[in-house]
Design a protein around this motif. Structure first.
Motif, short mmCIF file in Angstrom:
data_model
loop_
_atom_site.label_atom_id
_atom_site.label_comp_id
_atom_site.label_asym_id
_atom_site.label_seq_id
_atom_site.Cartn_x
_atom_site.Cartn_y
_atom_site.Cartn_z
N PRO A 161 0.86 -1.08 0.02
CA PRO A 161 -0.08 0.10 0.09
C PRO A 161 0.80 1.15 -0.11
CG PRO A 161 -0.07 -1.26 1.99
CD PRO A 161 0.49 -2.06 1.10
N ALA A 162 1.93 1.29 0.72
CA ALA A 162 2.87 2.44 0.74
C ALA A 162 3.15 2.92 -0.63
CB ALA A 162 4.03 2.61 1.53
N GLN A 163 3.72 1.67 -1.57
CA GLN A 163 4.00 2.05 -2.86
C GLN A 163 2.85 2.30 -3.66
OE1 GLN A 163 7.57 1.87 -3.82
NE2 GLN A 163 7.52 1.90 -1.67
N LEU A 164 1.72 1.73 -3.44
CA LEU A 164 0.48 1.99 -4.35
C LEU A 164 0.11 3.53 -3.93
CD1 LEU A 164 -2.07 1.63 -5.93
CD2 LEU A 164 -2.96 0.65 -3.93
N ASP A 165 0.26 3.93 -2.49
CA ASP A 165 0.06 5.59 -2.46
C ASP A 165 0.99 6.43 -3.29
OD1 ASP A 165 -1.97 4.72 -0.86
OD2 ASP A 165 -0.51 5.17 1.01
N LEU A 166 2.41 5.98 -3.50
CA LEU A 166 3.33 6.82 -4.44
C LEU A 166 2.43 6.82 -5.64
CD1 LEU A 166 6.68 5.55 -3.13
CD2 LEU A 166 5.70 7.76 -2.62
N LEU A 167 2.04 5.83 -6.16
CA LEU A 167 1.75 5.84 -7.61
C LEU A 167 0.24 6.66 -7.64
CD1 LEU A 167 1.67 4.52 -10.66
CD2 LEU A 167 0.48 2.50 -9.80
N LYS A 168 -0.38 6.45 -6.67
CA LYS A 168 -1.61 7.45 -6.68
C LYS A 168 -1.34 8.77 -6.56
CE LYS A 168 -4.66 3.94 -4.42
NZ LYS A 168 -5.38 3.89 -2.96
N ALA A 169 -0.33 9.11 -6.05
CA ALA A 169 0.04 10.51 -5.97
C ALA A 169 0.77 11.05 -7.05
CB ALA A 169 0.97 10.83 -4.69
N ASP A 170 1.31 10.07 -7.84
CA ASP A 170 2.18 10.55 -9.07
C ASP A 170 2.06 9.38 -10.14
OD1 ASP A 170 3.96 11.59 -10.85
OD2 ASP A 170 5.61 11.27 -9.66
N PHE A 193 -9.88 4.29 -9.78
CA PHE A 193 -10.52 3.68 -8.77
C PHE A 193 -9.78 3.68 -7.74
CE2 PHE A 193 -12.43 2.06 -12.50
CZ PHE A 193 -13.77 1.82 -12.37
N PRO A 194 -9.37 4.86 -6.91
CA PRO A 194 -8.34 4.87 -5.73
C PRO A 194 -8.86 4.17 -4.62
CG PRO A 194 -9.91 6.98 -5.90
CD PRO A 194 -10.10 6.00 -7.28
N THR A 195 -9.98 3.45 -4.53
CA THR A 195 -10.36 2.67 -3.40
C THR A 195 -10.26 1.17 -3.99
OG1 THR A 195 -12.50 3.05 -3.81
CG2 THR A 195 -11.56 4.33 -2.20
N LEU A 196 -9.89 0.80 -4.91
CA LEU A 196 -9.97 -0.71 -5.69
C LEU A 196 -9.19 -1.46 -4.49
CD1 LEU A 196 -10.78 -2.08 -8.38
CD2 LEU A 196 -8.27 -2.06 -8.46
N VAL A 245 -2.51 0.82 -18.23
CA VAL A 245 -3.17 0.35 -17.33
C VAL A 245 -2.97 0.90 -15.89
CG1 VAL A 245 -3.95 -1.58 -15.83
CG2 VAL A 245 -3.99 -1.76 -18.31
N PHE A 246 -1.53 1.00 -15.41
CA PHE A 246 -1.15 1.52 -14.40
C PHE A 246 -0.90 3.00 -14.19
CE2 PHE A 246 -0.13 -3.05 -14.32
CZ PHE A 246 -0.97 -3.58 -13.21
N SER A 247 -1.15 3.86 -15.03
CA SER A 247 -1.08 4.98 -14.93
C SER A 247 -2.47 5.52 -14.82
CB SER A 247 -0.48 5.74 -16.20
OG SER A 247 -1.25 5.44 -17.41
N LEU A 271 -10.46 -12.20 -10.92
CA LEU A 271 -9.83 -11.14 -9.90
C LEU A 271 -11.14 -10.61 -9.62
CD1 LEU A 271 -6.89 -10.74 -8.86
CD2 LEU A 271 -6.62 -8.82 -10.63
N PRO A 272 -11.84 -10.95 -8.46
CA PRO A 272 -12.79 -10.10 -8.05
C PRO A 272 -12.62 -8.84 -7.10
CG PRO A 272 -12.71 -12.25 -6.82
CD PRO A 272 -11.73 -12.39 -7.89
N VAL A 273 -12.73 -7.94 -7.46
CA VAL A 273 -12.73 -6.68 -6.70
C VAL A 273 -13.98 -5.64 -6.45
CG1 VAL A 273 -10.17 -6.19 -8.01
CG2 VAL A 273 -12.23 -5.19 -8.81
N THR A 274 -13.59 -4.96 -5.47
CA THR A 274 -14.54 -3.86 -5.00
C THR A 274 -14.04 -2.58 -5.17
OG1 THR A 274 -16.45 -3.48 -3.66
CG2 THR A 274 -14.44 -4.45 -2.58
#
Length: 390
Positions: A247-256, A360-363, A352-354, A386-389
Motif C-alpha cells: 500500500p505504501a508503494q501504491l500511495d506513491l503511484l496514486k499521488a504521481d 478507482f483509488p479505493t480499488l 493500465v497502471f497510470s 480477480l474479484p474486486v470492489t
C-alpha cells in the motif's frame, strides 16, 4: 543422489520459492529433474542467465529431437522446436520481418490508442455494481483487443482463439496441446489467405505481402497471438495484486501517475507467472565457470528466479518504485533473443497502471488473495478471476 524437481511449489503466486535461492547459493547452475522426468541444468542466477541468453551455442532445436529432454507436454515450450541446421538463419529472418511491426517508435504511436482502450474498459467497469471481475473486465479483454488490432485478427474470434491458446498452453497433455497448435496455425493460415485479397494496415497483411511460406507465417503468427495476449493478461493481474500488497508503494503511484513506468518495471521484475523457465539445448559443449554443459543437454533459464538474485538487487523480494534499475530485469530475455513484444507489453501495462488507481483509488480485492481461483495445468500460473470492489 536424487535430484530436486522443478518448478518448486509455492503458496502465493506472488512469491518465488526460497528453494531457487538456496540451490543457486549452493551450486550455481544445478542439475535438476523436470516434471517430464528428464534431467536438465537449472539456471537461476542473474549473470549466468544473461551469459547463456547471449550464447549462440544454445537453441530451441535439438541435435536428436526424439531423445531431447523435455520440461512438459507443451508443444510450445516443453521440448525442442525447429532444426539445428536452419534455426539461427530462420530466427534471424523472422526477426527482421517482425521487428518493424514492434519497433519502439511504432509502439509509442500506439500508446495513445491503447490509453483510450483502457479508459473505455474502466468506464465500462465503473458502470458495474461491485464486486466485479477485473480479470474479465480489463486484464483479459485489453491485451486481446490490442493484439487483434495489431495483427489484424477479428476481435469477434477472441473466445475461439483464447480457447485455443488455453489448450496450447496445456503443460500436461502433449497431444491436446499439439492439436491446438495445429488448429491455431490453420486458423492464422486462413486469415493470411484472406489478407492477400483484402489487405489491411496490420502485421498479417504486411507478412502476407512479403512471404510465400504460409505455413511458417501461420505458425509464427499463431505463437505471437498466444504470447501477445497470454503473458500480458497475467502481468496485469499480478501487477494489481503486487500494488495492493504494498500500500505504501501504491500511495506513491496514486499521488504521481508519472511513476507508472517505474511500477511496470517492478511488476515485470517481480511477477513470475511461469516458473517452468525457458528451455534451451546445447548445440555443442559449453563451458561456463567450472561447469561443462554437454552437447544435447537441456538448460532451463528461469528469469523469475534470476530477477530476484540478491547479488544484483538489494532486498530482491521488496516491491520498490524507487529502485534504481541499473541492471535490467530478464523478464523479456536478453541479447539476440530479447522478446520483440517487449515494447508492446510496456505500452499496455503503463496505460493500465497510470490510469487504474486514478479512476478507482479505493480499488481492493473482494476476497482474500489466497482464495482467488487459479488456472491449472498451464505453462504459466495465473488467476481465473480477480474479484474486486471499490
Amino acid at each position: 543422489m536424487s535430484l530436486p524437481t522443478i518448478p518448486f511449489s509455492r503458496g502465493s503466486l506472488l512469491e518465488v520459492p526460497e528453494a531457487y535461492r538456496e540451490l543457486r547459493a549452493e551450486q550455481g547452475i544445478a542439475k535438476v529433474r523436470t516434471p517430464a522426468g528428464d534431467e536438465v541444468w537449472l539456471v537461476s542466477g542473474y549473470e549466468d542467465a544473461r551469459t547463456l541468453f547471449n550464447d549462440g551455442r544454445l537453441g530451441r532445436s535439438h541435435p536428436d529431437p526424439d531423445n531431447a529432454p523435455r520440461v512438459s507436454g507443451s508443444p510450445l515450450l516443453g521440448g525442442p522446436r525447429g532444426e539445428v541446421a536452419t534455426e539461427k538463419a530462420e530466427h534471424d529472418r523472422m526477426r527482421r520481418l517482425f521487428m518493424p511491426a514492434f519497433s519502439a517508435r511504432r509502439m509509442k504511436r500506439l500508446g495513445g490508442h491503447v490509453g483510450m482502450l483502457v479508459e473505455e474498459r474502466l468506464e465500462h467497469l465503473a458502470k458495474l455494481t461491485p464486486p466485479a471481475d477485473l480479470h474479465a473486465e480489463l486484464s483479459f479483454p485489453l491485451p486481446v483487443l490490442v493484439i487483434c488490432q495489431l495483427l489484424g485478427v477479428p476481435y469477434e474470434d477472441r473466445e475461439y482463439f483464447s480457447g485455443l491458446s488455453s489448450r496450447m498452453g496445456d503443460s500436461r497433455d502433449r497431444e491436446r496441446g499439439q492439436a491446438a497448435l495445429d488448429e491455431m496455425s490453420a486458423y492464422t493460415a486462413g486469415l493470411i489467405e484472406r489478407k492477400r485479397h483484402e489487405p489491411g494496415e496490420d502485421v498479417l497483411s504486411d507478412l502476407a505481402g512479403e512471404l510465400d511460406d504460409d505455413g511458417t507465417i501461420a505458425e509464427l503468427a499463431g505463437s505471437l497471438l498466444f504470447a501477445g495476449h497470454e503473458t500480458t493478461v497475467n502481468r496485469i493481474d499480478f501487477g494489481v495484486l503486487l500494488l495492493l500488497a504494498n500500500p505504501a508503494q501504491l500511495d506513491l503511484l496514486k499521488a504521481d501517475p508519472g511513476l507508472a513506468p517505474a511500477a511496470v518495471e517492478e511488476i515485470l521484475r517481480l511477477a513470475s507467472p511461469s516458473l517452468h523457465g525457458l528451455l534451451r539445448y546445447a548445440h555443442e559443449d559449453i563451458e561456463i565457470g567450472d561447469l561443462t554443459i554437454r552437447k544435447g543437454e537441456g538448460v532451463v533459464i528461469t528469469p523469475g528466479a534470476a530477477n530476484r538474485d540478491e547479488r544484483i538487487y538489494p532486498d530482491p523480494d521488496v516491491f520498490d518504485l524507487r529502485r534504481p534499475l541499473t541492471d535490467p530485469h530478464l523478464s523479456f530475455g536478453y541479447g539476440p533473443r530479447f522478446c520483440i513484444g517487449a515494447s508492446l507489453a510496456r505500452v499496455e501495462l503503463e496505460a493500465v497502471f497510470s490510469r487504474l488507481f486514478q479512476r478507482f483509488p479505493t480499488l481492493r480485492l473482494a476476497v482474500p488473495e489466497e482464495e482467488l481461483p487459479r488456472t491449472e495445468g498451464r505453462i504459466a500460473d495465473g488467476y481465473a478471476a480477480l474479484p474486486v470492489t471499490w
